[in-house]
Design a protein around this motif. Sequence first.
Motif, PDB file in Angstrom:
ATOM      1  N   ILE A 102       0.840  -1.205   0.000  1.00 30.27           N
ATOM      2  CA  ILE A 102       0.000   0.000   0.000  1.00 30.27           C
ATOM      3  C   ILE A 102       0.872   1.251   0.000  1.00 30.27           C
ATOM      4  O   ILE A 102       0.541   2.264  -0.628  1.00 30.27           O
ATOM      5  CB  ILE A 102      -1.004   0.015   1.183  1.00 30.27           C
ATOM      6  CG1 ILE A 102      -2.043   1.123   1.034  1.00 30.27           C
ATOM      7  CG2 ILE A 102      -0.304   0.177   2.511  1.00 30.27           C
ATOM      8  CD1 ILE A 102      -3.097   0.865   0.035  1.00 30.27           C
ATOM      9  N   ASN A 149      -3.718 -10.830 -12.375  1.00 29.10           N
ATOM     10  CA  ASN A 149      -4.492 -11.760 -11.554  1.00 29.10           C
ATOM     11  C   ASN A 149      -3.666 -12.327 -10.400  1.00 29.10           C
ATOM     12  O   ASN A 149      -4.111 -12.359  -9.257  1.00 29.10           O
ATOM     13  CB  ASN A 149      -5.039 -12.901 -12.406  1.00 29.10           C
ATOM     14  CG  ASN A 149      -6.177 -12.431 -13.308  1.00 29.10           C
ATOM     15  OD1 ASN A 149      -6.710 -11.341 -13.130  1.00 29.10           O
ATOM     16  ND2 ASN A 149      -6.538 -13.267 -14.280  1.00 29.10           N
ATOM     17  N   LEU A 151      -0.900 -11.078  -9.060  1.00 33.09           N
ATOM     18  CA  LEU A 151      -0.575 -10.006  -8.112  1.00 33.09           C
ATOM     19  C   LEU A 151      -1.803  -9.579  -7.317  1.00 33.09           C
ATOM     20  O   LEU A 151      -1.719  -9.341  -6.112  1.00 33.09           O
ATOM     21  CB  LEU A 151       0.033  -8.811  -8.842  1.00 33.09           C
ATOM     22  CG  LEU A 151       1.380  -9.066  -9.536  1.00 33.09           C
ATOM     23  CD1 LEU A 151       1.916  -7.784 -10.145  1.00 33.09           C
ATOM     24  CD2 LEU A 151       2.394  -9.650  -8.548  1.00 33.09           C
ATOM     25  N   GLY A 152      -2.925  -9.482  -7.997  1.00 29.96           N
ATOM     26  CA  GLY A 152      -4.154  -9.089  -7.314  1.00 29.96           C
ATOM     27  C   GLY A 152      -4.539 -10.079  -6.232  1.00 29.96           C
ATOM     28  O   GLY A 152      -4.832  -9.700  -5.102  1.00 29.96           O
ATOM     29  N   LEU A 153      -4.503 -11.352  -6.575  1.00 28.90           N
ATOM     30  CA  LEU A 153      -4.917 -12.366  -5.594  1.00 28.90           C
ATOM     31  C   LEU A 153      -3.968 -12.416  -4.401  1.00 28.90           C
ATOM     32  O   LEU A 153      -4.394 -12.609  -3.269  1.00 28.90           O
ATOM     33  CB  LEU A 153      -5.007 -13.744  -6.269  1.00 28.90           C
ATOM     34  CG  LEU A 153      -6.189 -13.918  -7.246  1.00 28.90           C
ATOM     35  CD1 LEU A 153      -6.113 -15.273  -7.946  1.00 28.90           C
ATOM     36  CD2 LEU A 153      -7.532 -13.764  -6.527  1.00 28.90           C
ATOM     37  N   MET A 155      -1.552  -9.896  -3.516  1.00 27.70           N
ATOM     38  CA  MET A 155      -1.272  -8.625  -2.847  1.00 27.70           C
ATOM     39  C   MET A 155      -2.507  -7.938  -2.273  1.00 27.70           C
ATOM     40  O   MET A 155      -2.421  -7.224  -1.265  1.00 27.70           O
ATOM     41  CB  MET A 155      -0.556  -7.668  -3.811  1.00 27.70           C
ATOM     42  CG  MET A 155       0.921  -8.021  -4.043  1.00 27.70           C
ATOM     43  SD  MET A 155       1.758  -6.850  -5.163  1.00 27.70           S
ATOM     44  CE  MET A 155       1.061  -5.308  -4.579  1.00 27.70           C
ATOM     45  N   PHE A 156      -3.648  -8.118  -2.923  1.00 30.79           N
ATOM     46  CA  PHE A 156      -4.827  -7.355  -2.499  1.00 30.79           C
ATOM     47  C   PHE A 156      -5.207  -7.523  -1.024  1.00 30.79           C
ATOM     48  O   PHE A 156      -5.559  -6.529  -0.369  1.00 30.79           O
ATOM     49  CB  PHE A 156      -6.032  -7.643  -3.392  1.00 30.79           C
ATOM     50  CG  PHE A 156      -7.214  -6.776  -3.107  1.00 30.79           C
ATOM     51  CD1 PHE A 156      -7.250  -5.454  -3.542  1.00 30.79           C
ATOM     52  CD2 PHE A 156      -8.286  -7.254  -2.358  1.00 30.79           C
ATOM     53  CE1 PHE A 156      -8.338  -4.636  -3.250  1.00 30.79           C
ATOM     54  CE2 PHE A 156      -9.370  -6.447  -2.065  1.00 30.79           C
ATOM     55  CZ  PHE A 156      -9.400  -5.144  -2.515  1.00 30.79           C
ATOM     56  N   VAL A 159      -3.206  -5.031   0.801  1.00 30.49           N
ATOM     57  CA  VAL A 159      -3.592  -3.663   0.470  1.00 30.49           C
ATOM     58  C   VAL A 159      -4.900  -3.291   1.167  1.00 30.49           C
ATOM     59  O   VAL A 159      -5.073  -2.172   1.628  1.00 30.49           O
ATOM     60  CB  VAL A 159      -3.742  -3.511  -1.059  1.00 30.49           C
ATOM     61  CG1 VAL A 159      -4.302  -2.154  -1.408  1.00 30.49           C
ATOM     62  CG2 VAL A 159      -2.397  -3.725  -1.741  1.00 30.49           C
ATOM     63  N   ALA A 160      -5.790  -4.257   1.248  1.00 30.57           N
ATOM     64  CA  ALA A 160      -7.120  -3.978   1.800  1.00 30.57           C
ATOM     65  C   ALA A 160      -7.263  -4.493   3.223  1.00 30.57           C
ATOM     66  O   ALA A 160      -8.370  -4.577   3.745  1.00 30.57           O
ATOM     67  CB  ALA A 160      -8.189  -4.599   0.903  1.00 30.57           C
TER      68      ALA A 160
END
Lengths: 195, 195
Positions: A102, A149, A151-153, A155-156, A159-160
């Motif tokens: 983040i 996809n 990275l999103g799965l 890292m998210f 981040v959230a």
Amino acid sequence: MEPLTTEQKIIEAASKLFSRKGFAATKTREIAEEAGINLALLNYYFGSKENLFKGVVKEKLRMLLEAMIPILSDAKVPLDQKIATIARNYTKLLLENEELPIFILNEWSVNKELFVDITRNARLFTMPVIQEQLKEKGITTNTADFIVNILGLVMFPFVAKPMITSSGLVKEEEFADFVKRREGNIVEWINKINA
Amino acid sequence: MEPLTTEQKIIEAASKLFSRKGFAATKTREIAEEAGINLALLNYYFGSKENLFKGVVKEKLRMLLEAMIPILSDAKVPLDQKIATIARNYTKLLLENEELPIFILNEWSVNKELFVDITRNARLFTMPVIQEQLKEKGITTNTADFIVNILGLVMFPFVAKPMITSSGLVKEEEFADFVKRREGNIVEWINKINA
DNA sequence: AAGTGATTTAATCATTTGTTTAATATTCCC
DNA sequence: GGGAATATTAAACAAATGATTAAATCACTT
């Protein structure tokens, strides 16, 4: 173990505070206090707050990219293993540095010029290798989606994290287990997506 | 159309600047200038910079949650439709407000106390409904993963946009097409993951 | 021990920044 | 139209902030 040099103490303190609060919210006096050094030493060693910040950002960005780029761009590593390695690397790295993604992504968003400078001459992604490997396996997912996809799965959740935990979706004390469980699942998930 | 009231002009300017640069980097004088009003009016109407910021954050958080919560928590909406609607809502919302997710998630990370205040008494997620619907369809994916996966796949490209575009993974001018194409894919991807 | 350069310190500077004040202008109501 | 409430302005304040200075201390060489 050796005692830290003044320079190292400043970098550690700056790294911690910048990561937690960002550039503007972090005051030079806080860094000095956290490092246990005199305020003037900050400018003596680094010239300015901005210069110190650049150093911290460079190092943090390097950490974030190093868990991914060498693996993605190595043609000798098969696709399956790439997914597994990246999931493993990031889960470990981000559990040890929860604010890392983040921090980098926000500073990049807020201060694009800084990153133009830092990422100049730095090949961030090597698409051709992945593109070739996807083609070989007959996968139609495009390269950008494939990378985003993964990275999103992975890292998210970090981040959230504040949203996820304060909503009760995952309890704070179970967060580490949550992402560790995902680590294994992500490999399956990505394979299913690409099937 | 009606001319904006002073209060509205301040909110619009503050919303724009806070979203782009965060709380600490945004100066009250900038807000006043952007709004085209006298500096003192900011405090006249909102009391303090912090109070104005809270108002902006509340509104932005509401925008971000409203694209998801009412849909997720409605037991009458079947799972497939939930995925499709959330993907559609967020793609549209975030294309119109690209900084929204990184702004909220970063401020949440940096300033947790503020969000404790804002999210108090606000049910962020309703897990039981999803849990029931997953069970009905015989899906073993746990509820937290289900939600985090959807949000990650749809929101992450916006959160990581600077990294994605400046790396050449997706060209800046193709970004909108990129996420629109993903909008449809995400439904399939989530279904594959849960299969 | 003296000299030399690097390091550290306390004090200070010049701006910036959030906020307030007191005076002026505008709007609203009877 | 006059007076009270509301809105707006220019100016100023106090604290915070990034940076600098000049003197003091330290480490090392000879």
